[in-house]
Design an enzyme around this catalytic site. Structure first.
Site, PDB file in Angstrom:
ATOM      1  N   CYS A  14       9.688  11.142 -23.615  1.00  9.39           N
ATOM      2  CA  CYS A  14      10.371   9.917 -24.172  1.00  9.39           C
ATOM      3  C   CYS A  14      11.744   9.221 -23.586  1.00  9.39           C
ATOM      4  O   CYS A  14      12.219  10.245 -22.766  1.00  9.39           O
ATOM      5  CB  CYS A  14      10.866   9.681 -25.740  1.00  9.39           C
ATOM      6  SG  CYS A  14       9.488  10.107 -26.493  1.00  9.39           S
ATOM      7  N   GLU A  67      -0.057  29.410 -10.731  1.00  9.10           N
ATOM      8  CA  GLU A  67       0.751  27.892 -10.356  1.00  9.10           C
ATOM      9  C   GLU A  67      -1.011  27.766 -10.062  1.00  9.10           C
ATOM     10  O   GLU A  67      -0.766  26.111 -10.075  1.00  9.10           O
ATOM     11  CB  GLU A  67       1.428  27.819  -9.425  1.00  9.10           C
ATOM     12  CG  GLU A  67       1.729  26.154  -8.586  1.00  9.10           C
ATOM     13  CD  GLU A  67       2.404  26.020 -10.052  1.00  9.10           C
ATOM     14  OE1 GLU A  67       2.652  26.365 -11.562  1.00  9.10           O
ATOM     15  OE2 GLU A  67       2.677  24.737  -9.784  1.00  9.10           O
ATOM     16  N   LYS A  93      -2.399  23.737 -11.797  1.00 12.65           N
ATOM     17  CA  LYS A  93      -2.425  22.021 -10.478  1.00 12.65           C
ATOM     18  C   LYS A  93      -3.092  22.112 -11.586  1.00 12.65           C
ATOM     19  O   LYS A  93      -3.594  20.827 -11.191  1.00 12.65           O
ATOM     20  CB  LYS A  93      -2.020  22.442  -9.911  1.00 12.65           C
ATOM     21  CG  LYS A  93      -0.666  23.054  -9.193  1.00 12.65           C
ATOM     22  CD  LYS A  93       0.505  21.514  -8.958  1.00 12.65           C
ATOM     23  CE  LYS A  93       1.105  21.974 -10.323  1.00 12.65           C
ATOM     24  NZ  LYS A  93       2.182  22.382 -10.758  1.00 12.65           N
ATOM     25  N   GLU A 108      -3.942  20.799 -15.370  1.00 11.14           N
ATOM     26  CA  GLU A 108      -3.048  18.995 -15.519  1.00 11.14           C
ATOM     27  C   GLU A 108      -3.537  17.814 -15.057  1.00 11.14           C
ATOM     28  O   GLU A 108      -2.992  17.123 -16.343  1.00 11.14           O
ATOM     29  CB  GLU A 108      -2.077  20.188 -15.361  1.00 11.14           C
ATOM     30  CG  GLU A 108      -1.290  19.722 -14.505  1.00 11.14           C
ATOM     31  CD  GLU A 108       0.438  20.754 -14.155  1.00 11.14           C
ATOM     32  OE1 GLU A 108       0.933  20.207 -15.190  1.00 11.14           O
ATOM     33  OE2 GLU A 108       0.412  20.507 -13.019  1.00 11.14           O
ATOM     34  N   HIS A 115     -12.188  43.768 -16.115  1.00  8.65           N
ATOM     35  CA  HIS A 115     -11.831  44.995 -17.500  1.00  8.65           C
ATOM     36  C   HIS A 115     -12.098  43.237 -18.526  1.00  8.65           C
ATOM     37  O   HIS A 115     -11.969  43.275 -20.129  1.00  8.65           O
ATOM     38  CB  HIS A 115     -10.477  45.065 -18.310  1.00  8.65           C
ATOM     39  CG  HIS A 115      -9.980  46.108 -16.630  1.00  8.65           C
ATOM     40  ND1 HIS A 115     -10.702  46.853 -17.061  1.00  8.65           N
ATOM     41  CD2 HIS A 115     -10.089  45.901 -15.764  1.00  8.65           C
ATOM     42  CE1 HIS A 115      -9.913  47.766 -16.094  1.00  8.65           C
ATOM     43  NE2 HIS A 115      -9.672  47.301 -15.505  1.00  8.65           N
TER      44      HIS A 115
END
Ligand code: F6R
Length: 611
Positions: free
Chosen positions: A2, A484, A488, A491, A507
């Site tokens: 906001c 990271e 990227k 998002e 695994h």
């Protein structure tokens, strides 16, 4: 999370407010609203969707008045509808407010207002209670400032508020508690905003409000009070930030511009911390050798991308300073009953310096006696102001929601801190220290070389655009880097992306691979290179389409992976700063090629000021 803007002066308030909100849209962009005191009423417009929709409405039907408040929203309570958009107002439309933060006791207050005073609520927001409370006190007190003082005493949570009243065309009240708010003052004018970028066009004399402060402006006269009504003497600060820094500067997207700024801002972050002998000097960090000898444990705490930078910082500090480091995300750390005492150093990493989870960790750590060092990009931010020691990244304003240049400068900052601590403690030699500083200084030029190969990354991005999922794998520092890379991509392009430590694949996660699943395999670590080549073979054998990232000269990987991105040779600790850049650009191109809103991805906001 906001953005709020308020104006009182001699200009058209709606124009100043819309202009300010356009600079704050990165904070939230699911709806927007504005209220202007026209002299006879409060003209209130609220629209769901981007700010442009509201601006269009205001262009068609002008708003006349020199006092107003505005808001761009990232919904927490109630869907992003026209009704739930701010400003909120009292039933008689005499009072209007905008709010950033969360009123934690709003249900209790709503109950009281409904049952005791018969108030009818229009919205599902927590913020609406503020408008009704101010109205109730205003009716009793006939004094806007007093009404606000009484209101804030009843609120719990985080709130930056701007309040205006219909019959007060030359008064505005601003409140700050745990959500950012600044006031810019000029002759006969005051502009409020969540962040200075919305104000600098009008004035550079800025008051950074502290928690528990009320800024009251009436007809060109400004006063600051605490919540008990005591007057506070405070000086404004002259802010010397370039306006150009917050514009797109010829690029189509802020993210693209910010990726390309990395060589410059990495260099700034480093060079500003070197003295005339080329040694590291940390201006706002006052940790002596003796302090360091008493520190037996370091926590690096942050959220999202900043946490990913922290993961690399952990490697560097443990390797160089020989102190155990625990890296954790702020929202978990805070509730894990961490073992902190006066021998603990807590390093917080936060681009905005306002992230609520990280800020809460700061306060708890300080309460428990720990020393807190913060790495932040925003001078005067809450985290910077409340920490014992501060390291400012010199990334400049980061507007795109997806963090890029902040991340690389955070890594550089952590490495400089590690080198400084290590040389003070004597855990590294002078030769190693010098060599690493030289290498850090050379990294900008190498990032430029990586950036030169953008066409290559665009071609690789084309292979991702139809994928449902992508995986990122790495070992050692590269496993932190993989997180990271995956963040990227997910998002901004909405491709499901996950990161795994390459050794962990067998695994369980390897079961997810299908024919053609893109896997980015980061293989920059010399010691782990051969093991990564084996992991690449394993995923390739299961049908994955592998894009490897490796240091130049490691040609072996070309025989295994489908595509290889080579980055210049570099020290194992430093090479991730180079290797992240192609991943940033691949995510960027996937988003562009998919036709998405790169700078304002859905459901997100830049500055997360709620827990
Ligand atoms: C992702 C991103 C976020 C932030 C996180 C912390 O691209 O930007 O994950 O890194 O919200 O924000 P700061 O660094 O402002 O505390």
């Amino acid at each position: 999370m906001c953005g709020i803007v308020g104006y009182l002066g001699n200009k058209n308030a709606s124009e100043v407010i819309l202009n300010g909100l356009s600079k704050l849209e990165y904070r939230g962009y699911d709806s927007a609203g504005i209220a202007v005191n026209t002299g006879s009423c409060l003209d209130i417009r609220k629209k769901s969707g981007r700010l442009a929709i509201l601006a269009d409405d205001v262009t068609k039907i002008k708003m006349d008045g020199t006092l107003g408040i505005g808001h761009t929203r990232w919904a927490t309570h109630g869907e992003p509808t026209d009704v739930n958009a701010h400003p909120h107002f009292s039933e008689n439309k005499e009072i209007a407010i905008v709010h950033n933060g969360i009123i934690e006791n709003y249900l209790e207050l709503k109950e009281e207002l409904t049952h005791k005073y018969g108030v009818k609520f229009l919205t599902q927001t927590d913020s609406e209670v503020v408008a009704h409370l101010v109205d109730k006190f205003y009716k009793e007190e006939k004094d806007l400032l007093e009404a606000v003082k009484n209101t804030v005493k009843k609120l719990r949570g985080a709130f930056a508020l701007l309040i205006i009243a219909k019959d007060r065309p030359d008064e505005i009240v601003a409140v700050r508690q745990d959500s950012p708010l600044v006031a810019g003052v000029a002759e006969g004018e005051v502009v409020f905003a969540s962040d200075v970028s919305a104000i600098l066009e009008y004035t550079r004399d800025i008051f950074y409000l502290d928690n528990g402060e009320i800024f009251y402006s009436k007809a060109g006269k400004n006063q600051i009070f605490d919540f008990d009504g005591n007057k506070i003497d405070k000086e404004s600060v002259y802010v010397d930030l370039s306006l150009e820094a917050a514009s797109k500067g010829g690029y189509d997207y802020f993210m693209e511009k910010e990726i390309y700024e990395q060589p410059r801002v990495i260099a700034e972050t480093i060079e500003r911390r070197l003295d005339e002998n080329g040694d590291i000097k940390l201006d706002n960090i006052y940790i002596s050798k003796e302090d360091l000898d008493n520190i037996n444990k370091i926590y690096i705490i942050a959220c999202g991308t900043a946490y990913h930078a922290g993961l690399l910082g952990k490697y560097a500090i443990e390797k160089l300073v020989k102190v155990p480091v625990i890296a954790d995300i702020a929202s978990e750390f805070r509730y894990s009953d961490p073992m902190i005492d006066k021998n603990t150093l807590v390093i917080l990493v936060s681009q905005s310096g306002e992230t609520a989870d990280t800020l809460s960790v700061l306060r708890e750590a300080e309460q428990k006696g720990a020393r807190v060092l913060s790495i932040t990009n925003v001078v005067g931010s809450s985290i910077a102001r409340e920490s014992h020691d501060v390291f400012y990244t010199w990334a400049g304003p980061e507007i795109s929601v997806a963090s890029t240049k902040a991340y690389t400068t955070q890594i550089v900052s952590l490495y400089m801190i590690a080198l400084d601590f290590a040389i003070k403690k004597g855990t590294i030699t002078k030769e190693y220290y010098r060599d690493m500083i030289d290498k850090l200084r050379g990294v900008s030029k190498k990032v430029e070389k990586v950036l030169d190969k953008k066409d290559e990354y665009r071609e690789i991005a084309k292979k991702f655009i139809k994928s449902q999922s992508a995986f990122y794998i790495g070992r050692g520092v590269d496993s932190g880097l993989a997180m990271e890379g995956a963040l990227k991509l997910k998002e901004i392009s909405y491709v499901h992306a996950e990161a795994f430590s390459a050794g962990e694949l067998k695994h369980g996660p390897i079961a997810l691979l299908e024919e053609g699943t893109p896997v980015i395999a980061i293989a920059t670590q010399s010691k782990l290179f051969e093991k990564m080549v084996s992991n690449i073979q394993e995923v390739k054998a299961r049908g994955a389409y592998v894009v490897a990232i490796a240091q130049e000269g490691n040609d072996l990987v070309s025989k295994t992976a489908n595509d290889v991105i080579f980055v210049p040779q570099e020290d194992d600790l430093i090479v991730p700063i180079l290797a992240v850049v192609p991943m940033q650009l691949i995510a960027f191109y996937v988003s562009v090629l998919r036709g998405l809103d790169v700078d304002k991805p859905r459901n997100l906001a830049k500055s997360v000021t709620v827990e």
